[in-house]
Design a protein around this motif. Structure first.
Motif, PDB file in Angstrom:
ATOM      1  N   LYS A  71       0.849  -1.183   0.000  1.00  0.00           N
ATOM      2  CA  LYS A  71       0.000   0.000   0.000  1.00  0.00           C
ATOM      3  C   LYS A  71       0.889   1.238   0.000  1.00  0.00           C
ATOM      4  O   LYS A  71       1.627   1.491   0.953  1.00  0.00           O
ATOM      5  N   LYS A 121       1.179   5.343  -0.338  1.00  0.00           N
ATOM      6  CA  LYS A 121       0.470   6.618  -0.230  1.00  0.00           C
ATOM      7  C   LYS A 121       1.142   7.642  -1.135  1.00  0.00           C
ATOM      8  O   LYS A 121       2.352   7.870  -1.038  1.00  0.00           O
ATOM      9  N   SER A 176      -3.841   9.916  -2.499  1.00  0.00           N
ATOM     10  CA  SER A 176      -4.432   8.680  -2.998  1.00  0.00           C
ATOM     11  C   SER A 176      -3.555   7.511  -2.563  1.00  0.00           C
ATOM     12  O   SER A 176      -2.382   7.683  -2.214  1.00  0.00           O
ATOM     13  N   TYR A 196      -2.215   3.658  -3.645  1.00  0.00           N
ATOM     14  CA  TYR A 196      -2.041   2.673  -4.710  1.00  0.00           C
ATOM     15  C   TYR A 196      -1.626   1.342  -4.093  1.00  0.00           C
ATOM     16  O   TYR A 196      -0.740   1.296  -3.243  1.00  0.00           O
ATOM     17  N   TYR A 197      -2.275   0.270  -4.551  1.00  0.00           N
ATOM     18  CA  TYR A 197      -1.984  -1.061  -4.039  1.00  0.00           C
ATOM     19  C   TYR A 197      -1.260  -1.851  -5.127  1.00  0.00           C
ATOM     20  O   TYR A 197      -1.853  -2.214  -6.145  1.00  0.00           O
ATOM     21  N   PRO A 245       0.163  -1.941 -10.179  1.00  0.00           N
ATOM     22  CA  PRO A 245      -0.967  -1.506  -9.364  1.00  0.00           C
ATOM     23  C   PRO A 245      -2.232  -2.297  -9.681  1.00  0.00           C
ATOM     24  O   PRO A 245      -2.577  -2.483 -10.844  1.00  0.00           O
ATOM     25  N   VAL A 271      -6.470   1.602  -6.982  1.00  0.00           N
ATOM     26  CA  VAL A 271      -6.158   2.945  -6.507  1.00  0.00           C
ATOM     27  C   VAL A 271      -7.397   3.497  -5.828  1.00  0.00           C
ATOM     28  O   VAL A 271      -8.521   3.339  -6.319  1.00  0.00           O
ATOM     29  N   GLU A 272      -7.201   4.141  -4.671  1.00  0.00           N
ATOM     30  CA  GLU A 272      -8.309   4.689  -3.898  1.00  0.00           C
ATOM     31  C   GLU A 272      -8.027   6.131  -3.515  1.00  0.00           C
ATOM     32  O   GLU A 272      -6.874   6.513  -3.278  1.00  0.00           O
ATOM     33  N   GLN A 309     -12.779   4.092  -6.033  1.00  0.00           N
ATOM     34  CA  GLN A 309     -11.915   2.923  -6.191  1.00  0.00           C
ATOM     35  C   GLN A 309     -11.867   2.505  -7.658  1.00  0.00           C
ATOM     36  O   GLN A 309     -12.897   2.367  -8.302  1.00  0.00           O
ATOM     37  N   GLN A 326     -14.484   0.735 -12.081  1.00  0.00           N
ATOM     38  CA  GLN A 326     -14.457   1.935 -11.249  1.00  0.00           C
ATOM     39  C   GLN A 326     -15.784   2.128 -10.537  1.00  0.00           C
ATOM     40  O   GLN A 326     -16.850   1.801 -11.050  1.00  0.00           O
TER      41      GLN A 326
END
Length: 250
Positions: free
Chosen positions: A149, A151, A168, A170-171, A179, A182-183, A197, A218
């Motif tokens: 994760k 930031k 945001s 990003y995972y 990735p 993204v949230e 998301q 999305q």
């Protein structure tokens, strides 16, 4: 005994260090695993052809993005051509779905958009030079896949006239360093306060050798999502400047 214990501690430390990742390393691995930085830097524009699934109906759309910030999403809705999120270099505008007339975005929305012009073709490209910061916020498992994760903090934007942090998360897949999600918090509109998301999958190679996601979904976190199936991505396409022009005199 003490010697053996010390050896075990030292070996354990180096094993931990080898497996540890920093946010900078994760991003470096991401670019390396998706074609390499040099290939990413050759991208001056992209044209994405896709199909949006809405209520079981497939809606064709085309997304055009250029390095100078110009962009347009062109939707073919039952024979009607509707443009959304168009930036001509100065103004940001969209067609109103009801009136079918073009409308310019307000000054605040336009200025916030201009802050992100340098994010093409990828927000993490030259992120330090843009004044962005990244931070590893731990690991999380997303739908059975372990992720890093990360930031991302960009330049502040304005919301109702007030400067607000633009953050945001990003995972990144811990195995392939791409990735997956993204949230970000929604700052305005009906979904204000919720978390947007976007999910990415089906990474494929495009014409210049870079890997990009061909499947997206999305929506808001915890709610329904809208799938988008990409059928083609053209790198550095020839684009008519008239594509972005605001239709005056409507």
């Amino acid at each position: 005994m003490k010697h053996k214990l010390l050896t075990a501690i030292v070996l354990g430390f180096f094993a931990f260090t080898a497996n540890a990742q920093t946010a900078d390393e994760i991003i470096a691995n991401y670019f390396e695993n998706t074609g390499g930085l040099e290939k990413w830097k050759t991208i001056e524009g992209m044209k994405m052809s896709a199909k949006l699934n809405q209520g079981g109906m497939e809606i064709p759309l085309e997304i055009i993005q250029l390095k100078d910030g110009r962009q347009a999403t062109i939707i073919n809705l039952q024979g009607r051509v509707i443009k959304q999120g168009v930036f001509d270099g100065t103004d940001l505008w969209s067609d109103n779905f009801m009136t079918q007339k073009a409308e310019k975005s307000d000054a605040e929305t336009t200025e916030n958009f201009k802050l992100s012009i340098g994010d093409f073709p990828d927000v993490f490209l030259n992120y330090k030079a843009k004044g962005y910061t990244v931070e590893l916020a731990g690991k999380e498992t997303i739908e059975g896949t372990e992720t890093f994760k990360v930031k991302l903090t960009k330049k502040q934007i304005k919301v109702d006239g007030q400067l607000t942090d633009d953050v945001s998360f990003y995972y990144f897949d811990t195995e392939n360093f791409v990735p997956l999600v993204v949230e970000a918090e929604v700052k305005s509109g009906p979904a204000k306060g919720q978390v947007s998301q976007i999910k990415f999958s089906d990474y494929q190679e495009v014409s210049n050798g870079v890997l990009m996601a061909f499947s997206l979904a999305q929506g808001v976190k915890g709610g329904p999502s809208q799938p988008i199936a990409v059928t083609a991505i053209e790198v550095n396409p020839a684009v008519d400047a008239a594509t972005f022009k605001y239709p005056e005199g409507q």
